[in-house]
Design a protein around this motif. Structure first.
Motif, short mmCIF file in Angstrom:
data_model
loop_
_atom_site.label_atom_id
_atom_site.label_comp_id
_atom_site.label_asym_id
_atom_site.label_seq_id
_atom_site.Cartn_x
_atom_site.Cartn_y
_atom_site.Cartn_z
N ASN A 61 0.60 -1.20 -0.06
CA ASN A 61 -0.01 -0.28 0.04
C ASN A 61 0.74 1.24 0.08
OD1 ASN A 61 -2.98 -0.87 0.16
ND2 ASN A 61 -2.01 -2.02 1.89
N GLN A 62 2.18 1.18 0.24
CA GLN A 62 2.85 2.45 0.39
C GLN A 62 3.53 2.94 -0.81
OE1 GLN A 62 3.57 4.45 2.93
NE2 GLN A 62 3.28 3.63 4.75
N THR A 63 2.44 3.56 -1.69
CA THR A 63 2.90 3.95 -3.20
C THR A 63 3.19 5.54 -3.15
OG1 THR A 63 0.39 4.68 -3.73
CG2 THR A 63 1.21 2.41 -4.09
N TYR A 64 3.62 5.91 -4.11
CA TYR A 64 4.09 7.42 -4.38
C TYR A 64 3.03 8.05 -4.31
CZ TYR A 64 6.44 11.36 -6.50
OH TYR A 64 6.83 12.82 -6.79
N GLU A 65 1.90 7.93 -4.71
CA GLU A 65 0.58 8.71 -4.71
C GLU A 65 -0.14 8.72 -3.30
OE1 GLU A 65 -0.62 10.97 -6.95
OE2 GLU A 65 1.16 10.33 -7.90
N PHE A 66 0.17 7.65 -2.87
CA PHE A 66 -0.55 7.43 -1.15
C PHE A 66 0.38 8.35 -0.26
CE2 PHE A 66 0.13 5.67 3.17
CZ PHE A 66 -1.20 5.64 3.46
N VAL A 67 1.48 8.39 -0.47
CA VAL A 67 2.53 9.33 0.53
C VAL A 67 2.20 10.76 0.31
CG1 VAL A 67 4.92 9.86 1.06
CG2 VAL A 67 4.09 7.51 0.58
N LYS A 68 2.01 11.24 -1.30
CA LYS A 68 1.92 12.19 -1.39
C LYS A 68 0.56 12.84 -0.90
CE LYS A 68 2.17 14.23 -5.48
NZ LYS A 68 2.12 14.61 -6.58
N ARG A 69 -0.65 12.12 -0.76
CA ARG A 69 -1.92 12.26 -0.49
C ARG A 69 -1.94 12.64 1.24
NH1 ARG A 69 -4.14 8.17 -2.41
NH2 ARG A 69 -4.65 7.29 -0.78
N MET A 70 -1.08 11.43 1.86
CA MET A 70 -1.00 11.75 3.26
C MET A 70 -0.14 12.97 3.70
SD MET A 70 -2.43 9.06 4.91
CE MET A 70 -3.69 9.26 3.46
N ARG A 71 0.81 13.39 2.91
CA ARG A 71 1.64 14.32 3.33
C ARG A 71 0.73 15.81 3.16
NH1 ARG A 71 7.15 16.37 2.42
NH2 ARG A 71 8.05 15.42 4.55
N GLU A 72 0.15 15.76 2.13
CA GLU A 72 -0.88 17.01 1.97
C GLU A 72 -1.83 17.30 2.97
OE1 GLU A 72 -2.28 16.50 -2.14
OE2 GLU A 72 -0.41 16.67 -3.07
N GLY A 73 -2.43 16.12 3.26
CA GLY A 73 -3.55 16.04 4.19
C GLY A 73 -2.98 16.71 5.78
N TYR A 74 -1.94 15.49 6.17
CA TYR A 74 -1.44 15.68 7.60
C TYR A 74 -0.40 16.84 7.74
CZ TYR A 74 -3.54 11.50 9.25
OH TYR A 74 -4.57 10.73 9.92
N GLY A 75 0.20 17.58 6.56
CA GLY A 75 0.72 18.58 6.53
C GLY A 75 -0.01 19.92 6.99
N LYS A 76 -1.20 19.72 6.87
CA LYS A 76 -2.03 20.99 7.38
C LYS A 76 -2.05 21.16 8.89
CE LYS A 76 -5.02 20.41 3.44
NZ LYS A 76 -6.58 19.86 3.28
N LEU A 77 -1.56 20.09 9.61
CA LEU A 77 -1.43 20.16 11.02
C LEU A 77 -2.71 20.81 11.80
CD1 LEU A 77 2.15 21.48 11.66
CD2 LEU A 77 1.31 19.06 11.09
#
Length: 268
Positions: free
Chosen positions: A66-82
């Motif tokens: 499950n750890q794909t490039y697109e998955f990581v980008k989506r997680m970083r964008e979402g959780y990066g909002k803090l």
């Protein structure tokens, strides 16, 4: 938040040849690393028969698929909002008392014990490096991602060894066979040595598999932490065993990464 760590006096001598140089810290005594893990096996032995083996392997199967490039980008964008919540260090630490890391073959204790043991072991060996004590205490706080307050992510998206996504997976990754089931493994854009990156681009420009390491790194960085760059490097890459244990992916590192890697070796 400002945290002041008082300097205790230990009966352990640390010879300092050059202040702040990880390569020049020489230990005399200090923390004694045990010969075996909580189950009587050598550390990080993923093939040893134990009550944890099946749980750990199933974890890595899910993680690697499950750890794909697109998955990581989506997680970083979402959780990066803090934007999840606001709490202090000790509140986060207490939350971790509820969780055991399914990826860890060496221990099955609550994470709060792991954080305190890590910080105290470092303080015993390096009494003058207060930033390193603090790094040890908070390095795993990103595991609050397992808690409902932070989205209650599955363990495969929070813990475990980390690795770059967006380029070829190195065979030294634990349970490499499951990475062959990752969609990126067959994507010509991501399955070459450099993939989406370039030689010496710097790890700061590389997407790592998503989890507690990267999340805590984002939290510390965006909150303008006063930890040195080596502290941030330890937080983001302490689970990057392919690098600091096997020397893989070094072609992506820049000069600053190479300097900070010395401190990551000290930490591990």
């Amino acid at each position: 938040m400002t945290i002041i760590i008082e300097q205790p006096q230990f009966d352990v001598a640390v010879e300092r040849k050059a202040a702040g140089d990880a390569a020049e810290l020489v230990l005399d005594g200090g923390f004694a690393v045990p010969d075996s893990n909580a189950f009587g096996h050598t550390f990080r032995d993923y093939d040893a028969e134990s009550e944890r083996k099946k749980t750990v392997e199933e974890f890595y199967r899910s993680n690697h698929i499950n750890q794909t490039y697109e998955f990581v980008k989506r997680m970083r964008e979402g959780y990066g909002k803090l934007d999840k919540t606001e709490m202090g260090i000790w509140e986060c630490i207490e939350l971790l008392n509820e969780f055991i890391d399914d990826s860890d073959p060496d221990l099955d204790m609550p994470q709060i014990e792991h954080l305190l043991q890590t910080a105290e072991a470092i303080r015993k060996d390096y009494p003058d490096e207060d930033w390193l004590h603090l790094t040890g205490l908070i390095h795993d706080l990103g595991k609050v991602l397992l808690h409902p307050t932070f989205g209650e992510l599955p363990q495969w998206a929070v813990v475990g060894d980390t690795f770059p996504v967006g380029c070829a997976f190195d065979e030294c990754n634990v349970h490499f066979k499951y990475l062959k089931e990752n969609p990126d493994y067959h994507n010509p854009e991501f399955n070459t040595k450099f993939g989406a990156y370039s030689e010496g681009c710097g790890l700061d420009n590389v997407l790592m598999s998503w989890g507690h390491d990267d999340y805590m790194y984002l939290v510390a960085k965006e909150n303008k932490t006063t930890l040195p760059s080596a502290g941030l490097f330890i937080i983001r890459y302490h689970s990057f065993y392919p690098l600091h244990k096997h020397g893989a992916y070094m072609h992506l590192m820049n000069e600053e990464d190479n300097e900070n890697l010395k401190w990551l070796h000290v930490f591990n």
